[in-house]
Design a protein around this motif. Sequence first.
Motif, PDB file in Angstrom:
ATOM      1  N   THR A   3       0.851  -1.175   0.000  1.00  0.00           N
ATOM      2  CA  THR A   3       0.000   0.000   0.000  1.00  0.00           C
ATOM      3  C   THR A   3       0.891   1.231   0.000  1.00  0.00           C
ATOM      4  O   THR A   3       1.757   1.370   0.863  1.00  0.00           O
ATOM      5  CB  THR A   3      -0.911   0.019   1.244  1.00  0.00           C
ATOM      6  N   ASP A   7      -2.336   5.348  -1.688  1.00  0.00           N
ATOM      7  CA  ASP A   7      -3.392   4.394  -1.336  1.00  0.00           C
ATOM      8  C   ASP A   7      -3.960   4.720   0.043  1.00  0.00           C
ATOM      9  O   ASP A   7      -5.172   4.656   0.249  1.00  0.00           O
ATOM     10  CB  ASP A   7      -2.861   2.956  -1.332  1.00  0.00           C
ATOM     11  N   ARG A  10      -6.237   7.669  -0.200  1.00  0.00           N
ATOM     12  CA  ARG A  10      -7.527   7.247  -0.761  1.00  0.00           C
ATOM     13  C   ARG A  10      -8.344   6.465   0.267  1.00  0.00           C
ATOM     14  O   ARG A  10      -9.539   6.702   0.426  1.00  0.00           O
ATOM     15  CB  ARG A  10      -7.312   6.393  -2.010  1.00  0.00           C
TER      16      ARG A  10
END
Length: 118
Positions: A3, A7, A10
């Motif tokens: 990740t 990421d 988000r």
Amino acid sequence: MRTTANDLIRLRRDATLERAVLIEAHARAGEDPHDFIPTLPSIDELVVTELRNSEIDDRGLTAQYILARMAGASSRPEAALHAADADRVEREILREIGLIHPELARTVWSMLGRLDAA
């Protein structure tokens, strides 16, 4: 479990929206925010839960994990064994998340503490 920082941004954005939806649902049901907001997961708890669920899925353990959680909540004699197996998998994954994402470590350790207390 790869990740990136983007990421996580988000995931936090999605978790913020999810938490807002939970708050709205409770409020529309007439619940007092003073009562339900402290019981809601934090944004980082929602992020860690999503990372945990994704890792369980990536390992191909989703069905086994869900069945172990359900069996662990039953009154059957082997319920404690199933719960312990699901807890073991969850602990392992949560520890990995905490090591990979130091910015989530405090939340991970808090979730591990609740898991151990249960």
